[in-house]
Design a protein around this motif. Structure first.
Motif, mmCIF file in Angstrom:
data_model
loop_
_atom_site.group_PDB
_atom_site.id
_atom_site.type_symbol
_atom_site.label_atom_id
_atom_site.label_comp_id
_atom_site.label_asym_id
_atom_site.label_seq_id
_atom_site.Cartn_x
_atom_site.Cartn_y
_atom_site.Cartn_z
ATOM 1 N N ILE A 73 -2.730 1.676 34.178
ATOM 2 C CA ILE A 73 -2.870 2.408 35.408
ATOM 3 C C ILE A 73 -2.339 3.867 35.178
ATOM 4 O O ILE A 73 -2.933 4.611 35.829
ATOM 5 N N THR A 74 -1.282 4.047 34.324
ATOM 6 C CA THR A 74 -1.021 5.616 34.008
ATOM 7 C C THR A 74 -2.092 6.341 33.723
ATOM 8 O O THR A 74 -2.256 7.741 34.022
ATOM 9 N N LEU A 87 0.161 14.478 33.084
ATOM 10 C CA LEU A 87 -0.013 14.244 31.628
ATOM 11 C C LEU A 87 1.309 13.823 30.757
ATOM 12 O O LEU A 87 1.122 13.648 29.921
ATOM 13 N N ASP A 88 2.486 14.563 31.543
ATOM 14 C CA ASP A 88 3.536 14.000 30.875
ATOM 15 C C ASP A 88 3.838 12.512 30.880
ATOM 16 O O ASP A 88 4.358 11.936 29.896
ATOM 17 N N ALA A 93 3.672 7.162 27.914
ATOM 18 C CA ALA A 93 3.230 5.946 27.757
ATOM 19 C C ALA A 93 2.506 5.580 26.632
ATOM 20 O O ALA A 93 2.004 4.357 26.001
ATOM 21 N N SER A 94 2.186 6.712 25.521
ATOM 22 C CA SER A 94 1.487 6.523 24.441
ATOM 23 C C SER A 94 2.127 6.885 23.106
ATOM 24 O O SER A 94 3.405 7.279 23.364
ATOM 25 N N ILE A 95 1.550 6.414 22.068
ATOM 26 C CA ILE A 95 1.885 6.516 20.704
ATOM 27 C C ILE A 95 0.668 6.746 19.675
ATOM 28 O O ILE A 95 -0.307 6.345 20.255
ATOM 29 N N GLY A 96 0.851 7.164 18.623
ATOM 30 C CA GLY A 96 0.218 7.267 17.618
ATOM 31 C C GLY A 96 -1.090 7.958 17.964
ATOM 32 O O GLY A 96 -1.217 9.073 18.513
ATOM 33 N N VAL A 119 -8.204 13.397 42.955
ATOM 34 C CA VAL A 119 -7.261 12.626 43.135
ATOM 35 C C VAL A 119 -7.580 11.208 42.745
ATOM 36 O O VAL A 119 -8.501 10.592 43.395
ATOM 37 N N THR A 120 -7.281 10.554 41.578
ATOM 38 C CA THR A 120 -7.425 9.016 41.284
ATOM 39 C C THR A 120 -6.396 8.258 41.495
ATOM 40 O O THR A 120 -5.214 8.579 41.159
ATOM 41 N N SER A 121 -6.445 6.946 41.721
ATOM 42 C CA SER A 121 -5.420 6.013 41.711
ATOM 43 C C SER A 121 -6.069 4.609 41.274
ATOM 44 O O SER A 121 -6.935 4.306 41.691
#
Length: 187
Positions: A73-74, A87-88, A93-96, A119-121
């Motif tokens: 979702i993010t 973007l923060d 929410a991410s890694i690698g 705008v997207t949701s």
């Protein structure tokens, strides 16, 4: 020796009367025995279930589903008016490799999002963990999502996608290490 008192003779000649158990007492006793046996059986089953490895694996699968769904979702929710915050959230929410890609393309993505004025949701409709490797700390989640896209001054349109997310376990919990589309092939 014979007694002359007839009452004494009657008492000694009588045999002791048989004692009958009350049927209600028998039923109550039977219920107590059955209840005790059921309590022991359920107690043993509860202890076995509490120490079952499958229970821990089930909890982990639920956690991957929850965290992975939120990460998807993010990555599909953006607002051009607060692009830096969004973007923060991607970074958190991410890694690698996915994290590195977000960092490397941040300015380009920011400019493109602001110029699109969209705008997207997103909302996860269904999701499932397809692979969970506890020892390696890796998981794969697939999700069907709906993305509502609202360009500035235009009506909202919805699009549907199937997403596959790769997750890795970190000290801070599960994080998305890869995301991609799952091609749709009709039957």
């Amino acid at each position: 020796m014979t007694s002359t008192d007839p009452e004494i003779d009657d008492v000694t000649d009588e045999q002791p009367a048989r004692r009958r158990l009350n049927p209600f007492v028998l039923v109550a006793l039977g219920l107590v025995v059955v209840s005790a046996a059921a309590a022991v059986w359920f107690g043993v089953a509860w202890v076995k279930a509490a120490n079952d490895d499958d229970l821990e694996l089930s909890r982990m699968r639920d956690e991957v589903t929850r965290v992975g769904g939120q990460a998807i979702i993010t990555f599909n929710t953006l607002d051009y008016r607060r692009v830096d915050e969004d973007l923060d959230r991607w970074l958190n929410a991410s890694i690698g490799p996915l994290h590195d890609e977000v960092v490397g393309r941040r300015e380009t993505s920011k400019t493109a999002i602001q110029q699109a004025k969209t705008v997207t949701s997103a909302r996860v409709l269904k999701s499932a963990v397809t692979d969970l490797r506890d020892r390696e700390g890796k998981a794969i989640l697939i999700a069907a999502i709906r993305i509502d896209v609202t360009p500035e001054g235009k009506p909202t349109t919805s699009k549907y996608q199937r997403i596959q997310g790769t997750l890795e376990r970190t000290d801070a919990g599960w994080k998305l290490s890869g995301v991609g589309f799952v091609p749709f092939t009709p039957a």
